[in-house]
Design a protein around this motif. Structure first.
Motif, PDB file in Angstrom:
ATOM      1  N   ALA A  33       0.840  -1.205   0.000  1.00  0.00           N
ATOM      2  CA  ALA A  33       0.000   0.000   0.000  1.00  0.00           C
ATOM      3  C   ALA A  33       0.869   1.247   0.000  1.00  0.00           C
ATOM      4  CB  ALA A  33      -0.920  -0.016   1.214  1.00  0.00           C
ATOM      5  N   GLY A  34       0.522   2.181  -0.873  1.00  0.00           N
ATOM      6  CA  GLY A  34       1.225   3.448  -0.950  1.00  0.00           C
ATOM      7  C   GLY A  34       2.483   3.438  -1.795  1.00  0.00           C
ATOM      8  N   ARG A  35       2.878   2.296  -2.340  1.00  0.00           N
ATOM      9  CA  ARG A  35       4.122   2.198  -3.123  1.00  0.00           C
ATOM     10  C   ARG A  35       4.050   3.028  -4.399  1.00  0.00           C
ATOM     11  NH1 ARG A  35       8.166   2.763  -5.530  1.00  0.00           N
ATOM     12  NH2 ARG A  35       9.801   1.236  -5.938  1.00  0.00           N
ATOM     13  N   LEU A  36       2.904   3.006  -5.050  1.00  0.00           N
ATOM     14  CA  LEU A  36       2.731   3.732  -6.307  1.00  0.00           C
ATOM     15  C   LEU A  36       1.650   4.786  -6.148  1.00  0.00           C
ATOM     16  CD1 LEU A  36       2.679   0.676  -8.744  1.00  0.00           C
ATOM     17  CD2 LEU A  36       4.635   2.140  -8.218  1.00  0.00           C
ATOM     18  N   GLY A  37       2.032   6.038  -6.208  1.00  0.00           N
ATOM     19  CA  GLY A  37       1.055   7.116  -6.130  1.00  0.00           C
ATOM     20  C   GLY A  37       0.303   7.268  -7.444  1.00  0.00           C
ATOM     21  N   PRO A  38      -0.677   8.178  -7.487  1.00  0.00           N
ATOM     22  CA  PRO A  38      -1.490   8.359  -8.695  1.00  0.00           C
ATOM     23  C   PRO A  38      -0.685   8.681  -9.956  1.00  0.00           C
ATOM     24  CG  PRO A  38      -2.449   9.534  -6.845  1.00  0.00           C
ATOM     25  CD  PRO A  38      -1.126   9.018  -6.388  1.00  0.00           C
ATOM     26  N   GLU A  39       0.351   9.513  -9.844  1.00  0.00           N
ATOM     27  CA  GLU A  39       1.131   9.863 -11.040  1.00  0.00           C
ATOM     28  C   GLU A  39       1.895   8.652 -11.579  1.00  0.00           C
ATOM     29  OE1 GLU A  39       0.986  12.498 -13.047  1.00  0.00           O
ATOM     30  OE2 GLU A  39      -0.643  13.057 -11.695  1.00  0.00           O
ATOM     31  N   ARG A  40       2.449   7.852 -10.696  1.00  0.00           N
ATOM     32  CA  ARG A  40       3.148   6.640 -11.150  1.00  0.00           C
ATOM     33  C   ARG A  40       2.158   5.653 -11.771  1.00  0.00           C
ATOM     34  NH1 ARG A  40       7.635   6.036  -6.393  1.00  0.00           N
ATOM     35  NH2 ARG A  40       9.106   7.468  -7.364  1.00  0.00           N
TER      36      ARG A  40
ATOM     37  N   ARG B  13      -0.625   6.452 -13.302  1.00  0.00           N
ATOM     38  CA  ARG B  13      -0.981   7.004 -14.618  1.00  0.00           C
ATOM     39  C   ARG B  13       0.089   6.644 -15.649  1.00  0.00           C
ATOM     40  NH1 ARG B  13      -2.719  11.240 -11.406  1.00  0.00           N
ATOM     41  NH2 ARG B  13      -4.971  11.528 -11.546  1.00  0.00           N
ATOM     42  N   THR B  14       1.333   6.860 -15.263  1.00  0.00           N
ATOM     43  CA  THR B  14       2.442   6.529 -16.163  1.00  0.00           C
ATOM     44  C   THR B  14       2.446   5.044 -16.489  1.00  0.00           C
ATOM     45  OG1 THR B  14       3.785   8.353 -15.323  1.00  0.00           O
ATOM     46  CG2 THR B  14       4.966   6.516 -16.385  1.00  0.00           C
ATOM     47  N   LEU B  15       2.341   4.215 -15.457  1.00  0.00           N
ATOM     48  CA  LEU B  15       2.397   2.768 -15.660  1.00  0.00           C
ATOM     49  C   LEU B  15       1.208   2.237 -16.454  1.00  0.00           C
ATOM     50  CD1 LEU B  15       3.835   1.673 -12.230  1.00  0.00           C
ATOM     51  CD2 LEU B  15       4.912   1.376 -14.483  1.00  0.00           C
ATOM     52  N   ALA B  16       0.043   2.838 -16.309  1.00  0.00           N
ATOM     53  CA  ALA B  16      -1.110   2.391 -17.100  1.00  0.00           C
ATOM     54  C   ALA B  16      -0.766   2.414 -18.586  1.00  0.00           C
ATOM     55  CB  ALA B  16      -2.322   3.271 -16.811  1.00  0.00           C
ATOM     56  N   GLU B  17      -0.043   3.439 -19.001  1.00  0.00           N
ATOM     57  CA  GLU B  17       0.349   3.562 -20.405  1.00  0.00           C
ATOM     58  C   GLU B  17       1.586   2.744 -20.736  1.00  0.00           C
ATOM     59  OE1 GLU B  17       1.704   7.077 -23.514  1.00  0.00           O
ATOM     60  OE2 GLU B  17       0.536   7.605 -21.739  1.00  0.00           O
ATOM     61  N   THR B  18       2.629   2.864 -19.924  1.00  0.00           N
ATOM     62  CA  THR B  18       3.897   2.217 -20.278  1.00  0.00           C
ATOM     63  C   THR B  18       3.837   0.697 -20.151  1.00  0.00           C
ATOM     64  OG1 THR B  18       4.847   2.582 -18.072  1.00  0.00           O
ATOM     65  CG2 THR B  18       5.272   4.263 -19.755  1.00  0.00           C
ATOM     66  N   LEU B  19       3.081   0.190 -19.176  1.00  0.00           N
ATOM     67  CA  LEU B  19       2.933  -1.269 -19.075  1.00  0.00           C
ATOM     68  C   LEU B  19       2.103  -1.814 -20.230  1.00  0.00           C
ATOM     69  CD1 LEU B  19       2.445  -1.798 -15.236  1.00  0.00           C
ATOM     70  CD2 LEU B  19       4.491  -2.252 -16.613  1.00  0.00           C
ATOM     71  N   THR B  20       1.073  -1.064 -20.620  1.00  0.00           N
ATOM     72  CA  THR B  20       0.282  -1.469 -21.785  1.00  0.00           C
ATOM     73  C   THR B  20       1.190  -1.602 -23.002  1.00  0.00           C
ATOM     74  OG1 THR B  20      -1.781  -0.521 -20.975  1.00  0.00           O
ATOM     75  CG2 THR B  20      -1.565  -0.726 -23.363  1.00  0.00           C
ATOM     76  N   ASP B  21       1.989  -0.574 -23.252  1.00  0.00           N
ATOM     77  CA  ASP B  21       2.854  -0.588 -24.427  1.00  0.00           C
ATOM     78  C   ASP B  21       3.975  -1.616 -24.307  1.00  0.00           C
ATOM     79  OD1 ASP B  21       1.269   1.368 -25.518  1.00  0.00           O
ATOM     80  OD2 ASP B  21       2.630   3.015 -25.030  1.00  0.00           O
ATOM     81  N   ALA B  22       4.407  -1.902 -23.082  1.00  0.00           N
ATOM     82  CA  ALA B  22       5.465  -2.896 -22.871  1.00  0.00           C
ATOM     83  C   ALA B  22       5.033  -4.277 -23.358  1.00  0.00           C
ATOM     84  CB  ALA B  22       5.850  -2.960 -21.392  1.00  0.00           C
ATOM     85  N   VAL B  23       3.734  -4.561 -23.271  1.00  0.00           N
ATOM     86  CA  VAL B  23       3.216  -5.845 -23.738  1.00  0.00           C
ATOM     87  C   VAL B  23       2.704  -5.728 -25.172  1.00  0.00           C
ATOM     88  CG1 VAL B  23       1.572  -7.710 -23.276  1.00  0.00           C
ATOM     89  CG2 VAL B  23       2.589  -6.448 -21.365  1.00  0.00           C
ATOM     90  N   LEU B  24       2.052  -4.636 -25.478  1.00  0.00           N
ATOM     91  CA  LEU B  24       1.427  -4.447 -26.786  1.00  0.00           C
ATOM     92  C   LEU B  24       2.427  -4.580 -27.932  1.00  0.00           C
ATOM     93  CD1 LEU B  24      -1.128  -1.739 -27.740  1.00  0.00           C
ATOM     94  CD2 LEU B  24       0.894  -2.031 -29.114  1.00  0.00           C
ATOM     95  N   VAL B  25       3.556  -3.928 -27.837  1.00  0.00           N
ATOM     96  CA  VAL B  25       4.505  -3.915 -28.953  1.00  0.00           C
ATOM     97  C   VAL B  25       5.005  -5.328 -29.281  1.00  0.00           C
ATOM     98  CG1 VAL B  25       6.730  -3.039 -29.757  1.00  0.00           C
ATOM     99  CG2 VAL B  25       5.098  -1.488 -28.661  1.00  0.00           C
ATOM    100  N   PRO B  26       5.496  -6.109 -28.312  1.00  0.00           N
ATOM    101  CA  PRO B  26       5.905  -7.474 -28.674  1.00  0.00           C
ATOM    102  C   PRO B  26       4.727  -8.360 -29.109  1.00  0.00           C
ATOM    103  CG  PRO B  26       6.883  -6.830 -26.574  1.00  0.00           C
ATOM    104  CD  PRO B  26       5.878  -5.784 -26.936  1.00  0.00           C
ATOM    105  N   GLU B  27       3.547  -8.098 -28.550  1.00  0.00           N
ATOM    106  CA  GLU B  27       2.394  -8.949 -28.873  1.00  0.00           C
ATOM    107  C   GLU B  27       1.923  -8.762 -30.304  1.00  0.00           C
ATOM    108  OE1 GLU B  27      -1.861 -10.317 -26.953  1.00  0.00           O
ATOM    109  OE2 GLU B  27      -0.965  -8.452 -26.254  1.00  0.00           O
ATOM    110  N   VAL B  28       1.807  -7.515 -30.766  1.00  0.00           N
ATOM    111  CA  VAL B  28       1.274  -7.272 -32.115  1.00  0.00           C
ATOM    112  C   VAL B  28       2.362  -6.963 -33.133  1.00  0.00           C
ATOM    113  CG1 VAL B  28      -0.954  -6.526 -31.198  1.00  0.00           C
ATOM    114  CG2 VAL B  28       0.749  -4.799 -31.829  1.00  0.00           C
TER     115      VAL B  28
END
Length: 158
Positions: free
Chosen positions: A10-17, A19-34
């Motif tokens: 709890a508390g490890r990742l604040g809202p800004e992190r 927000r960033t991870l929602a996008e960067t983790l998506t792309d981290a998987v998306l690019v190799p997948e497609v």
């Protein structure tokens, strides 16, 4: 369809992190997948952030609450539809996920206490919109490279 679940103290990742991870983790998987950066494919990705109290997580047989404030544990579960998941593609996803986490957390490298699990959901075992989904129905969406389309078809014997 891909679901990425990030479990942290709890508390490890604040809202800004997050927000960033929602996008960067998506792309981290998306690019190799497609096989390419394809913003249209993002709608098939979900990122879930789960927080646990320090007395609900342990490392090395000891509760985080007993280890002090510097104890840092994360588990990232990546669930993907069956497709082209050769070892090198899996490795690329895991490395990209860990790099995205380190970057979002302002670290030069990922912690050895961060673990990534990549799970491939068998063809015919994923459902949404009232029915069973197949990666094969997504191949003509225009988000997969031609190379990935061929690799997915070969991997699934289609």
């Amino acid at each position: 369809m891909t679901i990425i679940t990030v479990t942290t103290p709890a508390g490890r990742l604040g809202p800004e992190r997050r927000r960033t991870l929602a996008e960067t983790l998506t792309d981290a998987v998306l690019v190799p997948e497609v096989g390419q950066f394809a913003p249209l494919a993002r709608s098939g990705f979900q990122v879930h952030f789960v927080e646990r109290r320090a007395d609900m997580m342990a490392i090395g047989g000891r509760l985080l609450s007993d280890l002090g404030p510097d104890a840092d544990v994360m588990v990232i579960d990546v669930a993907v539809m069956d497709g082209d998941w050769r070892q090198e593609v899996r490795a690329a996803v895991i490395e990209r996920v860990l790099a995205a986490l380190a970057d979002a957390c302002g670290l030069a490298q990922p912690s050895p206490a961060w673990w990534v699990n990549l799970r491939v959901i068998d063809e015919g075992s994923w459902g949404s919109s009232g029915g069973v989904l197949s990666v094969l129905s997504l191949l003509d969406s225009g988000v997969f490279t031609e190379e990935k389309v061929k690799a997915v078809r070969a991997a699934l014997g289609a």
